[in-house]
Scaffold this active site. Structure first.
Site, PDB file in Angstrom:
ATOM      1  N   TRP A  43       0.985  -1.024   0.049  1.00 40.12           N
ATOM      2  CA  TRP A  43       0.107   0.023   0.037  1.00 40.12           C
ATOM      3  C   TRP A  43       0.913   1.166   0.003  1.00 40.12           C
ATOM      4  O   TRP A  43       0.552   2.156  -0.703  1.00 40.12           O
ATOM      5  CB  TRP A  43      -0.903  -0.017   1.221  1.00 40.12           C
ATOM      6  CG  TRP A  43      -1.801   1.430   1.486  1.00 40.12           C
ATOM      7  CD1 TRP A  43      -2.906   1.470   0.806  1.00 40.12           C
ATOM      8  CD2 TRP A  43      -1.652   2.328   2.269  1.00 40.12           C
ATOM      9  NE1 TRP A  43      -3.379   2.758   1.434  1.00 40.12           N
ATOM     10  CE2 TRP A  43      -2.505   3.348   2.209  1.00 40.12           C
ATOM     11  CE3 TRP A  43      -0.395   2.725   3.217  1.00 40.12           C
ATOM     12  CZ2 TRP A  43      -2.387   4.617   2.957  1.00 40.12           C
ATOM     13  CZ3 TRP A  43      -0.275   3.791   3.691  1.00 40.12           C
ATOM     14  CH2 TRP A  43      -1.578   4.695   3.670  1.00 40.12           C
ATOM     15  N   HIS A  44       1.987   1.340   0.666  1.00 37.75           N
ATOM     16  CA  HIS A  44       2.863   2.396   0.906  1.00 37.75           C
ATOM     17  C   HIS A  44       3.498   2.677  -0.636  1.00 37.75           C
ATOM     18  O   HIS A  44       3.762   3.807  -0.791  1.00 37.75           O
ATOM     19  CB  HIS A  44       3.930   2.014   1.838  1.00 37.75           C
ATOM     20  CG  HIS A  44       3.413   2.508   3.256  1.00 37.75           C
ATOM     21  ND1 HIS A  44       2.963   1.369   4.026  1.00 37.75           N
ATOM     22  CD2 HIS A  44       3.401   3.544   3.939  1.00 37.75           C
ATOM     23  CE1 HIS A  44       2.516   2.070   5.252  1.00 37.75           C
ATOM     24  NE2 HIS A  44       2.756   3.207   5.104  1.00 37.75           N
ATOM     25  N   GLY A  45       3.675   1.599  -1.284  1.00 34.84           N
ATOM     26  CA  GLY A  45       4.617   2.037  -2.632  1.00 34.84           C
ATOM     27  C   GLY A  45       4.583   0.944  -3.654  1.00 34.84           C
ATOM     28  O   GLY A  45       4.649  -0.226  -3.248  1.00 34.84           O
TER      29      GLY A  45
END
Length: 498
Positions: A349-351
């Protein structure tokens, strides 16, 4: 007139963020006129929703239409999504709603990642040119998903007012970088009356929200604290971080280590500073947002770290991925598997890179090992062990931040590898002579973590009781301090890219 139009127009090189003079100007205008509408629910929500949509347009330009689509789709889709107990809505209908929300995130954030990995297998698909990530899409996507799931499970009634739902999803303090606000916590606040005065005795049990001087002082204190964390601490350390991470091969062992420490503090100051300002701004307007950070670097283990870091995300992952998978109800082995899956999702989700997946997976492994460690009955105790546990946990988190910051394995491994080069005592004196402020800011950031919750509450209370003139003077002194150390450009928040 043209200057005003320029201020109201999306400009890529002029970020519309909380620590910019541009935003402070607009918020001052918003707040000055807010008293005219605050006593009327419809007028209040319409006024703030209009400002929130303008805020998103200035921040993201044409992606405003994507936000409007998400508002309309989820509002009307929820109308045909009865609670699970009524058995009129098959599970596939909820899955369809989740998939529609995820489709935009998957396209804008992960399309080129998937294409690049397919090309790595021997295929030859062209990457999508000029693919720009809409600001805040990761956050409002999670909000829409939690809303649909909660409606389906009967935890909240479906929103019957389009204005209420539009305000919930677009509320500008938390729109672009969280905290992730759930409808079950936020929608009930919309109907209550808001007064800018203390409650009278007969109003003590009223559902109205009374913004007395102490609460307004708390909001101002949170904004001030967040501004200092972001614009002073994080942005100043960020200048050194950029130098170290852009040229890892040229750093000494000490420079690499302090660069890792500096990013560890920078990302905390940057993101928790944004959350503080978001919570403070919302409070000034009469709305309460959840805490998102609780001194995470005090944690003695990785489980406690995730109870303190980005709390709205960790609780979202727990409630909408970990628990639905089975949580701790299906035995320790499956619990470990569910923990790993949850943290892999959190990392991705972060990257859109394998470095973020690795970051999430390592945190998942850390959580698994800690769960297993807790099952051992003869665990060491005492203050010495607590110090060792803190050192181990802090460095586990700090070294993993390298992969988070770099976004690649090559650069991350190169920087961490510098820690095993030649250490010399003279490096310490040379660094202190060259960059004393970096060392002072690192020490100050760790010192701030020693304050207890009671200390924080006492400081908020003290600030809130000061006369307005003294509060304004403190703000002015803080701004002068920020101007003394800030770089030429206003640095955007790190989490804007997620």
């Amino acid at each position: 007139m043209q200057a005003l139009l320029d201020l109201l127009t999306y400009q890529e090189n002029m970020p519309f963020i909380f620590n910019s003079g541009r935003f402070l100007f607009f918020f001052s205008l918003l707040f000055a006129a807010y008293g005219l509408v605050v006593g009327h629910k419809t007028a209040r929500l319409a006024y703030l929703t209009a400002f929130s949509l303008l805020f998103y347009y200035i921040s993201s330009g044409g992606f405003l239409f994507l936000l409007l689509f998400c508002i309309l789709f989820n509002f009307f889709f929820a109308q045909i999504l009865p609670p699970k107990e009524e058995e009129k809505s098959p599970p596939a209908l909820l899955s369809l709603g989740i998939l529609v929300n995820l489709s935009f995130l998957l396209y804008y954030k992960y399309a080129n990642f998937f294409i690049g990995n397919l090309n790595g297998l021997g295929l030859d698909y062209p990457l999508i040119d000029n693919l720009v990530l809409p600001v805040g899409i990761s956050f409002f996507t999670f909000q829409t998903i939690s809303y649909l799931v909660d409606v389906r499970q009967g935890k909240i009634p479906v929103a019957t007012s389009l204005l209420d739902f539009a305000f919930y999803l677009s509320f500008f303090p938390q729109l672009v970088a969280g905290p992730i606000v759930r409808a079950i916590d936020f929608l009930p606040q919309l109907g209550r009356k808001i007064y800018y005065r203390p409650a009278r005795e007969e109003e003590a049990n009223s559902k109205a929200f009374f913004l007395n001087k102490a609460l307004l002082g708390t909001g101002l204190f949170l904004i001030l604290k967040g501004l200092l964390k972001k614009a002073l601490l994080a942005d100043y350390l960020g200048q050194y971080v950029d130098l170290v991470f852009s040229q890892p091969e040229g750093q000494t062992a000490l420079e690499a280590l302090l660069g890792i420490y500096a990013y560890t503090i920078q990302i905390y100051g940057d993101f928790s500073g944004y959350s503080d300002m978001a919570i403070g701004l919302a409070l000034l307007l009469g709305f309460e947002l959840p805490d998102n950070f609780r001194r995470p670097y005090r944690a003695l283990n990785i489980t406690d770290f995730w109870r303190r870091w980005h709390i709205s995300l960790s609780s979202w992952l727990r409630d909408y991925i970990y628990i639905p998978l089975g949580g701790n109800r299906k035995g320790p082995l499956k619990q470990y598997l569910f923990l790993m899956i949850t943290m892999l999702v959190g990392g991705f989700w972060h990257g859109a890179s394998w470095a973020f997946v690795f970051w999430g997976g390592m945190h998942g492994l850390g959580l698994m090992l800690h769960k297993a460690w807790k099952l051992w009955g003869n665990r060491p105790k005492g203050k010495i062990w607590a110090v060792l546990a803190w050192v181990l946990n802090f460095h586990f988190v700090a070294f993993l931040w390298v992969y988070f910051r770099m976004g690649s394995f090559e650069g991350s491994n190169l920087l961490i590898g510098r820690l095993f080069t030649n250490w010399q005592l003279a490096q310490w004196e040379a660094f202190w002579m060259a960059r004393p402020t970096v060392v002072v800011f690192l020490g100050l950031a760790l010192l701030l973590h020693l304050f207890s919750d009671r200390d924080k509450q006492n400081m908020q209370h003290f600030f809130g009781q000061l006369p307005w003139a003294f509060q304004a003077l403190i703000f002015l002194l803080a701004l002068l301090l920020i101007f003394q150390f800030q770089s030429a450009d206003v640095a955007p928040f790190i989490y804007f890219q997620f």
